[in-house]
Enzyme design. Sequence first.
Site, short mmCIF file in Angstrom:
data_model
loop_
_atom_site.label_atom_id
_atom_site.label_comp_id
_atom_site.label_asym_id
_atom_site.label_seq_id
_atom_site.Cartn_x
_atom_site.Cartn_y
_atom_site.Cartn_z
N GLU A 42 0.86 -1.19 0.00
CA GLU A 42 0.00 0.00 0.00
C GLU A 42 0.89 1.24 0.00
O GLU A 42 1.21 1.79 1.05
CB GLU A 42 -0.91 -0.01 1.23
CG GLU A 42 -1.67 -1.30 1.45
CD GLU A 42 -2.62 -1.64 0.30
OE1 GLU A 42 -3.35 -0.74 -0.15
OE2 GLU A 42 -2.57 -2.80 -0.17
N LYS A 173 -2.23 -13.99 18.53
CA LYS A 173 -2.78 -13.66 17.21
C LYS A 173 -4.31 -13.75 17.15
O LYS A 173 -4.86 -14.08 16.12
CB LYS A 173 -2.16 -14.59 16.14
CG LYS A 173 -0.65 -14.49 16.11
CD LYS A 173 0.00 -15.60 15.31
CE LYS A 173 1.52 -15.50 15.38
NZ LYS A 173 2.20 -16.67 14.83
N ASP A 249 7.19 -12.07 12.87
CA ASP A 249 5.99 -12.83 12.58
C ASP A 249 4.82 -11.84 12.57
O ASP A 249 4.26 -11.49 13.60
CB ASP A 249 5.77 -13.89 13.66
CG ASP A 249 4.58 -14.79 13.34
OD1 ASP A 249 3.84 -14.48 12.37
OD2 ASP A 249 4.39 -15.79 14.04
N HIS A 344 -4.75 9.54 -1.44
CA HIS A 344 -4.60 8.18 -1.93
C HIS A 344 -4.48 8.16 -3.46
O HIS A 344 -3.60 7.50 -4.00
CB HIS A 344 -5.82 7.33 -1.53
CG HIS A 344 -5.58 6.56 -0.28
ND1 HIS A 344 -5.50 7.16 0.95
CD2 HIS A 344 -5.38 5.23 -0.07
CE1 HIS A 344 -5.28 6.22 1.86
NE2 HIS A 344 -5.20 5.06 1.27
#
Lengths: 356, 356, 356, 356
Positions: A42, A173, A249, A344
């Site tokens: 992005e 997570k 991770d 953007h």
Amino acid sequence: MSMTGTEREKDAAVVPLRWVGPIKITGNVVDEPIEVPLATYESPLWPSVARGAKITRRCDRGVVCTLVDERMTRSVLLEADDAGAALAAVRRLGDAMGEMRRIVADCSRYAELLDVRHQIAGNLLFVRFEFATGDASGHNMATLAADALLAYLVRVFPGLRYESVSGNFCTDKKASAVNGILGRGKNVVTELLIPRAVVANDLHTTARRVAALNVRKNLIGTSLAGGIRSANAHYANMLLAVYLATGQDAANIVEGSQGITHAEDRDGDLYFSCTLPNIIVGTVGNGKGLDFAAANLARLGCGADRATGENARRLAVVTAAAVLCGELSLLAAQTNAGELMRTHLNFERPPSDREN
Amino acid sequence: MSMTGTEREKDAAVVPLRWVGPIKITGNVVDEPIEVPLATYESPLWPSVARGAKITRRCDRGVVCTLVDERMTRSVLLEADDAGAALAAVRRLGDAMGEMRRIVADCSRYAELLDVRHQIAGNLLFVRFEFATGDASGHNMATLAADALLAYLVRVFPGLRYESVSGNFCTDKKASAVNGILGRGKNVVTELLIPRAVVANDLHTTARRVAALNVRKNLIGTSLAGGIRSANAHYANMLLAVYLATGQDAANIVEGSQGITHAEDRDGDLYFSCTLPNIIVGTVGNGKGLDFAAANLARLGCGADRATGENARRLAVVTAAAVLCGELSLLAAQTNAGELMRTHLNFERPPSDREN
Amino acid sequence: MSMTGTEREKDAAVVPLRWVGPIKITGNVVDEPIEVPLATYESPLWPSVARGAKITRRCDRGVVCTLVDERMTRSVLLEADDAGAALAAVRRLGDAMGEMRRIVADCSRYAELLDVRHQIAGNLLFVRFEFATGDASGHNMATLAADALLAYLVRVFPGLRYESVSGNFCTDKKASAVNGILGRGKNVVTELLIPRAVVANDLHTTARRVAALNVRKNLIGTSLAGGIRSANAHYANMLLAVYLATGQDAANIVEGSQGITHAEDRDGDLYFSCTLPNIIVGTVGNGKGLDFAAANLARLGCGADRATGENARRLAVVTAAAVLCGELSLLAAQTNAGELMRTHLNFERPPSDREN
Amino acid sequence: MSMTGTEREKDAAVVPLRWVGPIKITGNVVDEPIEVPLATYESPLWPSVARGAKITRRCDRGVVCTLVDERMTRSVLLEADDAGAALAAVRRLGDAMGEMRRIVADCSRYAELLDVRHQIAGNLLFVRFEFATGDASGHNMATLAADALLAYLVRVFPGLRYESVSGNFCTDKKASAVNGILGRGKNVVTELLIPRAVVANDLHTTARRVAALNVRKNLIGTSLAGGIRSANAHYANMLLAVYLATGQDAANIVEGSQGITHAEDRDGDLYFSCTLPNIIVGTVGNGKGLDFAAANLARLGCGADRATGENARRLAVVTAAAVLCGELSLLAAQTNAGELMRTHLNFERPPSDREN
């Protein structure tokens, strides 16, 4: 674990990376300007964080980063004969701390048992171990130690049986409240006091509008959404980019995304803070030995020969500072109708067409 | 957005990637065995998913993947004169649907307004727009459309003012309940019925033990942890790996991680299902044009010339199937004391030393 | 605080009350059959709990009630100069424990400071004090002590200022995760092992069906609803009825409602447990001096001359046992199509028309 | 369901009740000053709400109460052959709306089916029915209708089987996100604009301090506590008191407690709002026929001969207004160190010693 160029061609995801900054950082771990690497698909993230970094350089103390806590956790799960057997075991855990510390020390010279918490539900016993893990994020070290501790519990406490080395009260997570309340990973608070003129000239807004938007969007909007221990716009974006760039991770952005942005209008100056209780990073372990990761960690000054844990703390603080930069930039943009979309559209032109 | 080899050396995070499988997939979108690419720094993930994939090939129908829903969302935030003004606007939204659909259609030929939901809190009005976005994950398309819709609302409804193009009731990359309850991304249910002999021989466990562990760890353990709409062991790991391998915005694993594993012991056979309400993937847009991503999408059969939306649906289903494979493998391992740690230690040797 | 009959006519809500049971209770606090008073406008609750109570009398050990923990909490909120000042204070809390214990002891001879936890968010410091409070539920005792501790913190730690005596990290009468994770009120686990024949004859169902329904409804259904630390059908109903009958502050059913039902099919016998981490009851204090409340507490054996805290523990255990009875009865009923509605329609005839 | 005096002596919890106010109420349902009855064992609640009521009488428009929505819900739970069978049924629900509306209308002349939502998790199908229920809170009406609808679903859709008439996706008396997001009960927003002088003279504080405390305590503090869709100090207290006084099923304070206080400093004036999405009240049904309840409803003007639903709406609005009064009073008190405790100690003397 390095790869040849050819292997890389075939067998890798190649995530574009840019260094942005420097971010001016002070606080109880770092006191210097530092550039940060952001790997992302992005591309608008780069100028967004870069804008925030520029702001930090115009503030007296820069981003003040306070490391509040650090620990890695693993919760084992045992089946008990009944709640009474579970309680009997729990009541003896205090006496067993010495032996459990020894067991942990035997597993790794970097692991240290810090604390133990538990939950009993019916005949189930969840024991959550908290460890110091040196410069490693510590997942594997914690699992290895928990495995040994679990075997010990089953051996010495009558009426307990193995159910799982992980009982999700850890929790790894997953979106939950436990990691923020009991601690998991590095807890870093970042604060920036931005003079009124900088708010106006560089962020094109006012402290009052940013503070109001933070309440309405991050606090009230998230609450309406059924958010859990979360009040921010997009911590996950910056965390992902730093994590990928440094061999972490990155699935740990799930709990990392849960943090709280707090802003105050101080007579026109903007107090802006991001509290990140669950930054999970290491400078050794899986992924850090990949060529680019090692190089990036070195450039960040996180590969230096320091006291155990200092490199990882430095990395956590830099990560948190990058989060504040991106969060500030986005919130400020959203106070102005249309600005986010224009930015953007502008930045999603091919990066080679633009300046950083 | 391709990069030269030299740029890649310097300016990228290079995430090791392996293809595993094939996973045998059936259901309402895909009916064929498919290999999946997993990019990760955590090498034990490859054999873990590979084991699950092997199981699917031994099951009659394979993983039955049912796509239940798809939409992308953005919630704008408006300041109203008071709750009465907000309510007056909300009551006219139904009549405005036609006009709003036209506005959205003008923004993109792929965007379509599906539904509108709202929340009023004091003088604040949150309007959550739901869109179909073709083969794109749709973040930008949704933001662009929301920007236009927001301008429209401010223009036609008295007493409403712009506050933010995003009010966190969307919600993007944050742990919350709204995305699961109202829908965001692709909602895929995966189911696998594993014969008793396969459970015993390939997973080294029993249906009864897996089902019991799922209740105790994923459901009760997560509840104790203060989890929100989440009952699984590690969806985030598999999502991250597929997302990175296919050029997705991987920060969406935050909401992606929130899903529910349900297992049943059916007379010794194991019914195992993973429900993933928030898979956010696209086959066009940011990241997908990178060389490796385009190649991987092509190999997945997601770059083909199909009806709009079909490639993205295929990718969502493959992603979900990979999640089931990894989830099944980990849960089965955790039913056996010590197995998880042995496996990790074994597989974290340099990948070049081992077979996939 | 007694009222004359005339006052009662005018100035009271008169909630119908019945005694049901006895419930056969064993465990680490109570070992006897006890009847419980239930005050409610929902008359079907009486036969529902009564049915559960009857089951307990047919089980060998009855309801085994294990009191796991007890504490009352209050979290003060301070404004700090910055996170660094907050952290500096937090790091000195350990040394200050002695002085803080003395301050608490001076507030009440029943109050004792057990532990202190904290949260830092930006420049805000939340300090959560945990107290033993004897036979009182302890809200006022905790607030009084927290007031004194807050004044102390402001006095001795530089850079801290009063913000509020309650910062909602306590948390009182709000749905959250903190009370279950850190503890608030009395934590009681109740367990009942019901022989297969009793399940069939008295509950008209099977262990397998109850266990499956508990997973599907209480665990999965609640997770889908975005529930927080909650997996039960209707704890709130029983808690309200006992709380009203014994003069408790019944608004504490909010956190009380958050608990976990766990059921297992043990070769046809039904293991059924309710874990209630946040039962908040006292036998002294507001409400307990009302004539009917004092009488009910006396009949419960909770007005006896026992060691400090024993009466309140007894009441907590009886309350928890009543919850299990009602939860079991409802879940069993819901395994049979139409039974719940038939039962309700039957029991909502005027109570005087029926047997208890 | 009336009781004789003697029965009341023995068989009731007698909760002290006072009328406070009047509260000056305006908005889309009520436009008059109304006194409210509060039944509670916690006597400080009376002067607290009374102080808030006094404030409303000094504000131009009083408390503006906006009824935003109303519905009662019940979610049935079905076992499907697999997710495909569940999806096939769901896709036909639209066509079945006409028939389902007829089924509901046959159950009660007051019940109307408004909408249907669903969740699929593995092989489980949760269908959440939303009903209008006239002047009843509607629990039983909804359950009765859901029972009939469930039988219909099982009859007409292949591959679906009865699992439970309630699947906890409703959700009744549990802390969750679904009721706020999809609606359950009456959604009322209350707003009060308090002139600066009134804030100073009657609340002894400033708009700035109340607004800041609301952010820090109700929004940030609750978020840190792992709160779910909740940002208030003590809605549960006022809800309990009105519910008991008017014969409501007070266990519904669990979801009722989940609402959001939002305050703004408007140039020294204080904008103060409480949003209560889940007020669950009725003026007919269980409890309302008790003598005192009927009398209280009559005095509230909620027993009048109005259009169906109007009495219940009036009651919901009065309830919400009382919540605002108590919330305002407590928050204002907490801005001043020591005030809360002094007030409590003062008011917990026997009520007969004091003035209201």
